[in-house]
Design a protein around this motif. Sequence first.
Motif, PDB file in Angstrom:
ATOM      1  N   HIS A 168       1.083  -1.285  -0.340  1.00  0.00           N
ATOM      2  CA  HIS A 168      -0.347  -0.045   0.269  1.00  0.00           C
ATOM      3  C   HIS A 168       0.820   0.893   0.226  1.00  0.00           C
ATOM      4  O   HIS A 168       2.180   1.811   1.262  1.00  0.00           O
ATOM      5  N   ILE A 169       0.837   2.119  -0.927  1.00  0.00           N
ATOM      6  CA  ILE A 169       0.928   3.708  -1.119  1.00  0.00           C
ATOM      7  C   ILE A 169       1.175   4.183   0.886  1.00  0.00           C
ATOM      8  O   ILE A 169       0.040   4.526   0.790  1.00  0.00           O
ATOM      9  N   VAL A 170       2.212   5.061   1.212  1.00  0.00           N
ATOM     10  CA  VAL A 170       2.107   4.772   2.555  1.00  0.00           C
ATOM     11  C   VAL A 170       2.846   7.030   2.015  1.00  0.00           C
ATOM     12  O   VAL A 170       2.402   7.583   3.545  1.00  0.00           O
ATOM     13  N   ILE A 171       3.682   7.352   1.128  1.00  0.00           N
ATOM     14  CA  ILE A 171       3.855   8.397   1.384  1.00  0.00           C
ATOM     15  C   ILE A 171       3.674   8.276  -0.748  1.00  0.00           C
ATOM     16  O   ILE A 171       4.035   7.734  -1.645  1.00  0.00           O
ATOM     17  N   HIS A 172       3.049   9.391  -1.231  1.00  0.00           N
ATOM     18  CA  HIS A 172       3.527  10.405  -2.302  1.00  0.00           C
ATOM     19  C   HIS A 172       3.555  12.166  -2.870  1.00  0.00           C
ATOM     20  O   HIS A 172       2.640  12.569  -1.375  1.00  0.00           O
ATOM     21  N   ILE A 176       1.847  12.257   3.507  1.00  0.00           N
ATOM     22  CA  ILE A 176       1.427  10.544   4.513  1.00  0.00           C
ATOM     23  C   ILE A 176       0.266  10.169   3.719  1.00  0.00           C
ATOM     24  O   ILE A 176      -0.812  11.671   3.701  1.00  0.00           O
ATOM     25  N   VAL A 177      -0.002   9.450   3.281  1.00  0.00           N
ATOM     26  CA  VAL A 177      -1.868   9.168   2.695  1.00  0.00           C
ATOM     27  C   VAL A 177      -2.187   7.957   3.417  1.00  0.00           C
ATOM     28  O   VAL A 177      -2.014   6.768   3.941  1.00  0.00           O
ATOM     29  N   THR A 178      -3.478   8.850   4.091  1.00  0.00           N
ATOM     30  CA  THR A 178      -3.482   8.484   5.586  1.00  0.00           C
ATOM     31  C   THR A 178      -4.626   6.991   4.735  1.00  0.00           C
ATOM     32  O   THR A 178      -4.484   5.747   6.118  1.00  0.00           O
ATOM     33  N   SER A 179      -5.502   6.863   4.154  1.00  0.00           N
ATOM     34  CA  SER A 179      -5.720   5.794   3.584  1.00  0.00           C
ATOM     35  C   SER A 179      -5.281   4.507   3.221  1.00  0.00           C
ATOM     36  O   SER A 179      -5.389   2.716   3.974  1.00  0.00           O
ATOM     37  N   GLY A 180      -3.451   4.980   2.951  1.00  0.00           N
ATOM     38  CA  GLY A 180      -3.401   3.937   3.196  1.00  0.00           C
ATOM     39  C   GLY A 180      -2.013   2.753   4.868  1.00  0.00           C
ATOM     40  O   GLY A 180      -2.520   1.769   4.936  1.00  0.00           O
ATOM     41  N   LYS A 182      -4.117   3.126   7.010  1.00  0.00           N
ATOM     42  CA  LYS A 182      -5.453   3.041   7.401  1.00  0.00           C
ATOM     43  C   LYS A 182      -5.413   0.913   7.012  1.00  0.00           C
ATOM     44  O   LYS A 182      -5.655  -0.141   8.425  1.00  0.00           O
ATOM     45  N   LYS A 183      -5.108   0.806   5.681  1.00  0.00           N
ATOM     46  CA  LYS A 183      -5.164  -0.099   5.179  1.00  0.00           C
ATOM     47  C   LYS A 183      -4.112  -1.825   5.471  1.00  0.00           C
ATOM     48  O   LYS A 183      -4.225  -2.716   6.246  1.00  0.00           O
ATOM     49  N   LEU A 184      -2.739  -1.251   5.975  1.00  0.00           N
ATOM     50  CA  LEU A 184      -1.855  -1.650   7.256  1.00  0.00           C
ATOM     51  C   LEU A 184      -1.982  -1.646   8.635  1.00  0.00           C
ATOM     52  O   LEU A 184      -1.143  -1.892   9.404  1.00  0.00           O
ATOM     53  N   HIS A 185      -2.778  -0.414   9.513  1.00  0.00           N
ATOM     54  CA  HIS A 185      -3.204  -0.514  10.573  1.00  0.00           C
ATOM     55  C   HIS A 185      -2.714  -0.134  11.775  1.00  0.00           C
ATOM     56  O   HIS A 185      -1.643  -0.378  12.006  1.00  0.00           O
ATOM     57  N   ILE A 186      -1.531   0.780  11.403  1.00  0.00           N
ATOM     58  CA  ILE A 186      -0.472   1.446  11.826  1.00  0.00           C
ATOM     59  C   ILE A 186      -1.166   3.313  11.407  1.00  0.00           C
ATOM     60  O   ILE A 186      -1.778   3.283  10.419  1.00  0.00           O
ATOM     61  N   ASP A 187      -0.813   4.013  12.402  1.00  0.00           N
ATOM     62  CA  ASP A 187      -0.735   5.594  12.359  1.00  0.00           C
ATOM     63  C   ASP A 187       0.607   6.004  11.405  1.00  0.00           C
ATOM     64  O   ASP A 187       1.660   5.580  11.079  1.00  0.00           O
ATOM     65  N   ARG A 188      -0.047   7.252  11.648  1.00  0.00           N
ATOM     66  CA  ARG A 188       1.801   8.038  10.698  1.00  0.00           C
ATOM     67  C   ARG A 188       2.960   8.030  11.745  1.00  0.00           C
ATOM     68  O   ARG A 188       3.452   8.400  11.486  1.00  0.00           O
ATOM     69  N   THR A 189       2.626   8.419  12.717  1.00  0.00           N
ATOM     70  CA  THR A 189       3.795   8.144  14.093  1.00  0.00           C
ATOM     71  C   THR A 189       4.620   7.222  13.720  1.00  0.00           C
ATOM     72  O   THR A 189       6.165   6.804  14.169  1.00  0.00           O
ATOM     73  N   ARG A 190       4.455   5.688  13.267  1.00  0.00           N
ATOM     74  CA  ARG A 190       4.518   4.925  13.208  1.00  0.00           C
ATOM     75  C   ARG A 190       5.702   5.048  11.353  1.00  0.00           C
ATOM     76  O   ARG A 190       7.610   4.610  11.904  1.00  0.00           O
ATOM     77  N   ILE A 191       5.533   5.454  10.363  1.00  0.00           N
ATOM     78  CA  ILE A 191       5.995   5.292   9.025  1.00  0.00           C
ATOM     79  C   ILE A 191       7.071   6.607   9.435  1.00  0.00           C
ATOM     80  O   ILE A 191       8.111   6.462   9.197  1.00  0.00           O
TER      81      ILE A 191
END
Length: 235
Positions: A168-172, A176-180, A182-191
Motif C-alpha cells: 500500500h502507498i504510504v507516502i506520495h 503521508i497517505v492516510t488511506s494506506g 489504515k489498510k496496514l493498521h498503523i498510524d503516521r507516527t509509526r511510518i
Amino acid sequence: MLTLFLRAVFLDLFVLLILRLTGKRQVSDLQPYDLLMTLVIADLASTAIADTDIPLLYSIVPILALYLVQQVLSKLSLKSAAVRRFLCGTPQVLIENGVMQPRVMRRTNYTVRDLLDSLRSKGIFDVGEVAYAILETNGTVSVLPKDAYAQPVKRDLKLPETPAVPKHIVIHEGRIVTSGLKKLHIDRTRIESILNKHGIAPKNVFFAQMDGSGGLHVQLDDAHHNRVERFHEPG
C-alpha cells in the motif's frame, strides 16, 4: 460563452457519472456493445454542448435511456449464454496445437501480420513457441506457450511457496497517505519513526510503499537524486 461553459461542465460531469455507473473499465476491455454505447453517449453530449438551441434534456434523457438499456442487457447476459454470445460474441482460436487456423482468421478478419503483432506484444517472436492463441471477445489475444517454452514457476523448481503480501502507498510526493496507513493498521507516527530511524524526512520522500510484513520501499525526491531504499521493519 458562459452558457456554453456551464453546459460543457455539467454534461462532462453527467457523462462521467454515467460511465462510472456502467463499471470502471479501460477502453481496451470494453465489449463491442459497451464501446458503441460509450461513443453514442459522447456524441449526444457533444451535440448539446455545441448547440445551445438544443435543450439539455434532449441529451440527458437519451443518455439515461442508453444507460438503462445497457444495464438490462448486462443483467440478461449474466443469466443467458445466448444473450451473452449475441452481445459479446465468442472467443476464437487463432492457433491450435501450434497450427494457425486460416478459416478462423478469415472469419474474424485477422491477418497473419495482426497475429504476429499480438504475439510480439506478449514477448513471443516465434510462432513455433505457441500452443494456443485465442482472440478474446474484447479484441485482445491470449497466448498459451508450448510446454518447452513456458516460464517455470516455483512449484516446477521445487521452491517453497511464500504468501502474497499486498503493498500500500504510504507516502506520495512528500505527503503521508492516510488511506494506506489504515489498510496496514498503523498510524503516521509509526511510518515517521521508521523513516527518522534511517535519517529520512517524510517531506523528502517522492514515493513510499509498505506491506503488512513490514517491508518498506522508499524513493527519495529529485533533490536527493531519486535514491531508492528498502527496509524491513516488522511489528
